[in-house]
Design a protein around this motif. Structure first.
Motif: not given
Length: 186
Positions: A13, A17, A21, A78
């Motif tokens: 997580l 995140a 961002v 990611t």
């Protein structure tokens, strides 16, 4: 199992995140992207398992090390998927945002995130798989707790049945985590 899964989900997580961002920021500010993209691609090219000894050197042994390794492993896939997803948005959507005078926050939430969402989720799925591998490796290299550590200890103690039980447990957990992710994504 609970310790391993707690480390996995915490690191995962944190990594996704940060990846989403920072990916949004880099995609929206071309100067930042120009400055940091070579460094990102350099570190992305290093296998996440190879970063474990470096993180151990910087942080030491303990749960923080395992969470940091997992977060680092989840971060790059990611980040790259978010960058590519935002940069791949059709220019007509960006023009529509300008015509309707959407604020930057509205653009991200109402236009960019839904348009780039499928690619971001694909990157998150890759991050989950890489994070799982790094979780096991970090437990084997720097821990006496967790599924990976117990499997390695069984192998070193010539307890074949326990070793195979650990390997099968890891396979089942990996499969179930992927199924749950597909359910959430789908």
């Amino acid at each position: 199992v609970l310790l391993s899964m707690g480390n996995l989900f915490t690191g995962f997580l944190v990594g996704i995140a940060a990846g989403v961002v920072i990916g949004f920021v880099l995609a929206m500010i071309p100067t930042f992207r120009w400055m940091f993209e070579p460094t990102i691609h350099f570190f992305r090219g290093i296998p996440p398992v190879a970063m474990i000894p470096i993180v151990i050197t910087l942080i030491g042994f303990g749960p923080e090390m395992r969470v940091a390794n997992i977060a680092l492993a989840a971060f790059f896939p990611t980040l790259i998927a978010t960058l590519d997803g935002i940069r791949g948005i059709d220019s007509s959507l960006k023009d529509v945002c300008s015509v309707y005078r959407l604020t930057p926050a509205e653009r991200m939430v109402r236009v960019y995130l839904p348009a780039a969402g499928p690619q971001i989720f694909s990157g998150i799925q890759v991050s989950l798989q890489v994070s799982f591998v790094v979780m096991i490796a970090s437990e084997m290299l720097g821990s006496s707790q967790g599924i990976g550590a117990m499997t390695l200890l069984a192998q070193q103690s010539f307890m074949s049945a326990d070793m195979w039980a650990g390997i099968l447990l890891l396979g089942v957990i990996g499969f179930l985590v992927n199924v749950v992710f597909e359910f959430i994504k789908g």
